[in-house]
Design a protein around this motif. Structure first.
Motif, PDB file in Angstrom:
ATOM      1  N   GLU A   2       7.615  -7.878  -0.633  1.00 33.04           N
ATOM      2  CA  GLU A   2       7.269  -6.513  -0.989  1.00 33.04           C
ATOM      3  C   GLU A   2       5.895  -6.195  -0.415  1.00 33.04           C
ATOM      4  O   GLU A   2       4.934  -6.929  -0.647  1.00 33.04           O
ATOM      5  CB  GLU A   2       7.240  -6.345  -2.506  1.00 33.04           C
ATOM      6  CG  GLU A   2       8.612  -6.375  -3.131  1.00 33.04           C
ATOM      7  CD  GLU A   2       8.575  -5.988  -4.586  1.00 33.04           C
ATOM      8  OE1 GLU A   2       7.738  -5.135  -4.959  1.00 33.04           O
ATOM      9  OE2 GLU A   2       9.378  -6.548  -5.334  1.00 33.04           O
ATOM     10  N   ARG A   4       2.446  -4.076   0.063  1.00 37.36           N
ATOM     11  CA  ARG A   4       1.558  -3.277  -0.768  1.00 37.36           C
ATOM     12  C   ARG A   4       0.786  -2.309   0.120  1.00 37.36           C
ATOM     13  O   ARG A   4       0.565  -2.582   1.296  1.00 37.36           O
ATOM     14  CB  ARG A   4       0.633  -4.162  -1.595  1.00 37.36           C
ATOM     15  CG  ARG A   4      -0.105  -5.216  -0.809  1.00 37.36           C
ATOM     16  CD  ARG A   4      -0.718  -6.265  -1.732  1.00 37.36           C
ATOM     17  NE  ARG A   4      -1.501  -7.202  -0.963  1.00 37.36           N
ATOM     18  CZ  ARG A   4      -1.012  -8.233  -0.296  1.00 37.36           C
ATOM     19  NH1 ARG A   4       0.274  -8.454  -0.288  1.00 37.36           N
ATOM     20  NH2 ARG A   4      -1.794  -9.045   0.381  1.00 37.36           N
ATOM     21  N   GLU A   5       0.359  -1.228  -0.449  1.00 36.36           N
ATOM     22  CA  GLU A   5      -0.166  -0.099   0.284  1.00 36.36           C
ATOM     23  C   GLU A   5      -1.399  -0.296   1.166  1.00 36.36           C
ATOM     24  O   GLU A   5      -1.269  -0.159   2.354  1.00 36.36           O
ATOM     25  CB  GLU A   5      -0.439   1.058  -0.681  1.00 36.36           C
ATOM     26  CG  GLU A   5       0.683   2.031  -0.798  1.00 36.36           C
ATOM     27  CD  GLU A   5       1.147   2.602   0.528  1.00 36.36           C
ATOM     28  OE1 GLU A   5       0.333   3.135   1.290  1.00 36.36           O
ATOM     29  OE2 GLU A   5       2.339   2.506   0.802  1.00 36.36           O
ATOM     30  N   PRO A   6      -2.573  -0.567   0.633  1.00 35.58           N
ATOM     31  CA  PRO A   6      -3.759  -0.369   1.476  1.00 35.58           C
ATOM     32  C   PRO A   6      -3.851  -1.299   2.686  1.00 35.58           C
ATOM     33  O   PRO A   6      -4.558  -0.996   3.629  1.00 35.58           O
ATOM     34  CB  PRO A   6      -4.931  -0.601   0.536  1.00 35.58           C
ATOM     35  CG  PRO A   6      -4.398  -1.435  -0.568  1.00 35.58           C
ATOM     36  CD  PRO A   6      -2.934  -1.075  -0.673  1.00 35.58           C
ATOM     37  N   GLN A  12      -0.267  -8.283   6.078  1.00 35.89           N
ATOM     38  CA  GLN A  12       0.423  -8.865   4.927  1.00 35.89           C
ATOM     39  C   GLN A  12       1.346  -9.993   5.374  1.00 35.89           C
ATOM     40  O   GLN A  12       1.451 -11.021   4.696  1.00 35.89           O
ATOM     41  CB  GLN A  12       1.212  -7.786   4.193  1.00 35.89           C
ATOM     42  CG  GLN A  12       0.312  -6.755   3.514  1.00 35.89           C
ATOM     43  CD  GLN A  12       1.088  -5.671   2.841  1.00 35.89           C
ATOM     44  OE1 GLN A  12       1.962  -5.954   2.028  1.00 35.89           O
ATOM     45  NE2 GLN A  12       0.797  -4.419   3.157  1.00 35.89           N
TER      46      GLN A  12
END
Length: 105
Positions: A2, A4-6, A12
């Motif tokens: 999954e 994550r945004e920033p 990632q």
């Protein structure tokens, strides 16, 4: 996986690879998944994985053997640990302080 945004997706994925190295799942000298294999596994475009591999090669974490594939570099464990430490100090720690999640004693 999954996302994550920033943080950029390629970073990632790089963190995921570093985690595998640091946990001992991928020891130094071992072959890691090909670009296509990893792209399918984490469900992203192969170009994103290519960007990740270039990023990690530049930092000495992985190496490419032409015609064979990608491998954890000779000093990959130490470089992965330093990469994770630097990333935490430069990106995560400022966000933690910004949100006031740490009490300064």
């Amino acid at each position: 996986m999954e996302f994550r945004e920033p943080q950029a997706i390629y970073r990632q994925i790089g963190d995921y690879i570093c985690e595998q190295i640091l946990r001992g799942s991928w020891p130094e000298g071992d072959r890691i998944p090909s670009i296509r294999e990893l792209a399918v596994e984490v469900e992203v475009n192969p170009n994103t994985v290519t960007r990740t591999y270039v990023h990690l090669q530049e930092r000495g974490i992985i190496s490419k053997q032409r015609g064979i594939g990608y491998f954890v570099a000779e000093n990959g464990f130490d470089e992965a640990r330093e990469h994770q430490r630097r990333d935490f100090v430069e990106h995560e720690l400022p966000r933690i302080f910004e949100r006031g999640e740490v009490a300064i004693v």
